[in-house]
Design a protein around this motif. Structure first.
Motif, PDB file in Angstrom:
ATOM      1  N   SER A  94       1.172   0.017  -8.485  1.00 29.44           N
ATOM      2  CA  SER A  94       1.356  -0.530  -7.144  1.00 29.44           C
ATOM      3  C   SER A  94       1.935  -1.945  -7.105  1.00 29.44           C
ATOM      4  O   SER A  94       1.779  -2.649  -6.107  1.00 29.44           O
ATOM      5  CB  SER A  94       0.021  -0.501  -6.381  1.00 29.44           C
ATOM      6  N   VAL A  95       2.596  -2.358  -8.177  1.00 30.02           N
ATOM      7  CA  VAL A  95       3.370  -3.607  -8.198  1.00 30.02           C
ATOM      8  C   VAL A  95       4.659  -3.375  -8.969  1.00 30.02           C
ATOM      9  O   VAL A  95       4.798  -2.398  -9.709  1.00 30.02           O
ATOM     10  CB  VAL A  95       2.577  -4.783  -8.804  1.00 30.02           C
ATOM     11  N   GLY A 371      -4.565   1.820   2.119  1.00 31.42           N
ATOM     12  CA  GLY A 371      -4.223   0.759   1.193  1.00 31.42           C
ATOM     13  C   GLY A 371      -2.784   0.298   1.278  1.00 31.42           C
ATOM     14  O   GLY A 371      -2.026   0.654   2.186  1.00 31.42           O
ATOM     15  N   SER A 372      -2.386  -0.526   0.297  1.00 28.84           N
ATOM     16  CA  SER A 372      -1.081  -1.167   0.298  1.00 28.84           C
ATOM     17  C   SER A 372      -0.697  -1.535  -1.135  1.00 28.84           C
ATOM     18  O   SER A 372      -1.390  -1.157  -2.091  1.00 28.84           O
ATOM     19  CB  SER A 372      -1.132  -2.441   1.154  1.00 28.84           C
ATOM     20  N   LYS A 373       0.381  -2.245  -1.265  1.00 29.51           N
ATOM     21  CA  LYS A 373       0.747  -2.838  -2.548  1.00 29.51           C
ATOM     22  C   LYS A 373      -0.483  -3.475  -3.198  1.00 29.51           C
ATOM     23  O   LYS A 373      -1.372  -3.959  -2.497  1.00 29.51           O
ATOM     24  CB  LYS A 373       1.829  -3.905  -2.311  1.00 29.51           C
ATOM     25  N   TRP A 374      -0.521  -3.467  -4.515  1.00 34.42           N
ATOM     26  CA  TRP A 374      -1.610  -3.999  -5.337  1.00 34.42           C
ATOM     27  C   TRP A 374      -2.760  -3.009  -5.546  1.00 34.42           C
ATOM     28  O   TRP A 374      -3.473  -3.117  -6.511  1.00 34.42           O
ATOM     29  CB  TRP A 374      -2.191  -5.309  -4.779  1.00 34.42           C
ATOM     30  N   THR A 375      -2.978  -2.072  -4.602  1.00 27.58           N
ATOM     31  CA  THR A 375      -4.174  -1.226  -4.637  1.00 27.58           C
ATOM     32  C   THR A 375      -3.936   0.090  -5.360  1.00 27.58           C
ATOM     33  O   THR A 375      -2.803   0.526  -5.573  1.00 27.58           O
ATOM     34  CB  THR A 375      -4.675  -0.918  -3.216  1.00 27.58           C
ATOM     35  N   GLU A 378      -3.288   5.503  -2.105  1.00 25.83           N
ATOM     36  CA  GLU A 378      -1.987   6.147  -1.923  1.00 25.83           C
ATOM     37  C   GLU A 378      -0.955   5.226  -1.287  1.00 25.83           C
ATOM     38  O   GLU A 378       0.236   5.301  -1.591  1.00 25.83           O
ATOM     39  CB  GLU A 378      -2.146   7.422  -1.077  1.00 25.83           C
ATOM     40  N   GLY A 379      -1.399   4.343  -0.408  1.00 24.94           N
ATOM     41  CA  GLY A 379      -0.472   3.414   0.229  1.00 24.94           C
ATOM     42  C   GLY A 379       0.174   2.453  -0.754  1.00 24.94           C
ATOM     43  O   GLY A 379       1.227   1.876  -0.463  1.00 24.94           O
ATOM     44  N   GLY A 380      -0.429   2.293  -1.910  1.00 25.19           N
ATOM     45  CA  GLY A 380       0.129   1.409  -2.928  1.00 25.19           C
ATOM     46  C   GLY A 380       1.018   2.120  -3.923  1.00 25.19           C
ATOM     47  O   GLY A 380       1.974   1.531  -4.438  1.00 25.19           O
TER      48      GLY A 380
END
Length: 518
Positions: A94-95, A371-375, A378-380
């Motif tokens: 996720s990065v 979630g998001s970036k970093w996590t 699934e959102g990451g």
């Protein structure tokens, strides 16, 4: 029979040029030039490849993936309507640095020296010496290779004092660039890893922009600067809101040159803009263009520039013989954006951008994914992934087959008839059948990872997440029924969780072979 230049030279050096040796030399030379001609003819029939990698763009930003998106993305939506879109494609980290490593090497990044997180300023190449990369593979297959934008896989910078660059291993340093020798070339950067043509930076916080191996410019960044650098009179300063335009212009120039060139060898264009990564450096003409705030404006501008590149291809005679791939390196860092939300100057920190509401005036860059970036959520780690190849790939198809960014290398290798050695791209699977719409379960599992190293395993409909330091047991979700990862089923399906935990450990071990995962 393929005859190399080395074979001819060796023969000449050994030959005493008697009557038989002379005729043998003539025959060998004819075979050599015939082989060269056949290789050129073979290369000219291979498809061109354009690979577009967005930076921090979410699964839900494109309208072709999210009906509720507040961002108009007509060019990418058109691309999706003309090709295949994967709905279960993964980064798989996720990065950006590790995901780009997976793309460029076909290998999970935890197998490299950098086990988690991203490369900091001036750190060395994450790619091992002699490790085959995607551009190097295509170069060996006869391609002219070019990359524009962001590398972030490390390079070695020359210094005036022979010491490590000032700010080494940091992301922000007051004396950044103080001892960089701007008159000398970098080493172990994009050019040394397979790009014949390169224009872009290695790491945004370093600021330096390279053309080939030479440092020629610097990105004018809101967070970082090169004030301490010496001998920078020749360095061009590029405003951050002009960088996307510049990369687009250079990419179009490369395409135009290839279309005009008498050399008909295929090309590989890697377009890797720094968008929509923060700072949200939107060009003046795109400010206020969307209902999704500054972030949405930036995504819309990216879509527009991608449209310019695709229009250039469309106007050429190579449009039907070009594979176009679009992906993102990880999910968006924003869980919500909108006209009423100030995303203009966020920090690169998860706590500043968390949370989402259900209002119609909000845009959710990662859609309904958690979630998001970093996590690890699934959102990451889930990304939009679109492929077009006119008359080869069916139009408007959506595939739910598991796909990982590291599969690009083996898949393109198969499509260009390049035989990857057994010990190369060990986590890359040939998904060419799925590219062509044949719908095969090529990959059974995908390992996913957060920025801090927490790992998970996607297998079929299920996703297992290993426990972090504050948990006693892992988590388990059925993504077919619970895409937003809101219902942890680890207690109800404890045995399945243990099986997936064991499989995750097997894959991440040093003795793992991808043949186990077929």
């Amino acid at each position: 029979m393929k005859i190399s230049k080395e074979s001819v030279s060796k023969y000449i050096n050994k030959s005493v040029l008697n009557k038989h040796g002379f005729y043998g030399l003539i025959i060998l030379c004819v075979m050599f030039f015939t082989s060269c001609k056949m290789e050129k003819e073979k290369a000219s029939t291979l498809p061109n490849i354009i690979l577009i990698l967005a930076d921090d763009l979410g699964y839900g930003d494109l309208r072709s993936y999210n009906d509720h998106s507040l961002v108009p993305t007509p060019n990418l939506d058109k691309l999706a309507s003309e090709g295949i879109s994967f709905t279960n494609a993964y980064c798989p980290v996720s990065v950006c640095t590790p995901s780009r490593y997976a793309l460029m090497t076909g290998t999970y990044p935890f197998r490299s020296w950098k086990k988690s997180g991203v490369l900091a300023n001036y750190e060395p190449s994450m790619i091992s010496e002699g490790q085959l990369t995607l551009p190097k593979m295509l170069q060996e297959a006869g391609y002219t290779t070019a990359g524009f934008g962001k590398w972030h896989l490390g390079a070695t910078f020359p210094t005036l004092d022979g010491l490590k660059p000032a700010g080494y291993g940091q992301f922000k340093s007051k004396n950044n660039g103080e001892n960089i020798d701007l008159s000398k070339p970098i080493k172990n950067g994009p050019v040394d890893k397979g790009f014949e043509n390169w224009y872009g930076f290695s790491c945004a916080s370093e600021c330096w922009v390279m053309e080939g191996n030479d440092i020629v410019a610097a990105l004018q960044h809101e967070f970082y600067n090169i004030n301490a650098a010496k001998g920078k009179e020749h360095i061009e300063i590029i405003p951050s809101n002009e960088y996307l335009k510049l990369l687009t212009k250079k990419s179009i120039a490369f395409l135009s040159q290839r279309f005009r060139s008498p050399d008909k060898s295929p090309f590989f264009l890697y377009f890797a803009p720094y968008v929509p990564h923060i700072p949200l450096s939107v060009s003046d003409e795109f400010i206020g263009k969307t209902k999704a705030g500054t972030y949405g404006d930036y995504v819309a501008e990216l879509d527009s520039k991608i449209g310019e590149i695709l229009d250039t291809l469309e106007s050429s005679d190579q449009k039907d013989n070009t594979i176009i791939i679009f992906a993102s390196d990880n999910g968006s860092q924003f869980e919500r954006t909108g006209l009423h939300i100030n995303n203009a100057n966020p920090s690169n920190d998860l706590v500043d951008v968390q949370g989402k509401n259900n209002g119609t005036d909000e845009h959710h860059p990662n859609g309904n994914l958690k979630g998001s970036k970093w996590t690890i959520w699934e959102g990451g780690v889930r990304m939009p992934f679109i492929v077009k190849w006119a008359d080869k790939i069916p139009s408007g198809v959506k595939s739910d087959k598991l796909f990982a960014l590291n599969d690009v290398m083996a898949t393109l290798g198969a499509l260009v008839n390049y035989d990857l050695p057994e010990n190369v791209a060990i986590d890359s699977y040939d998904q060419s059948l799925n590219f062509l719409g044949k719908e095969n379960n090529i990959r059974n599992t995908v390992v996913v990872q957060s920025s801090n190293g927490q790992m998970g395993l996607r297998k079929g409909d299920w996703k297992y997440i290993q426990p972090n330091e504050n948990e006693l047991q892992g988590q388990l979700y059925n993504l077919a029924e619970d895409e937003s990862e809101s219902n942890d089923l680890i207690n109800e399906h404890f045995e399945l969780g243990e099986e997936m935990k064991k499989e995750l450990l097997e894959i991440t071990s040093n003795t793992y072979s991808k043949n186990q995962n077929k």
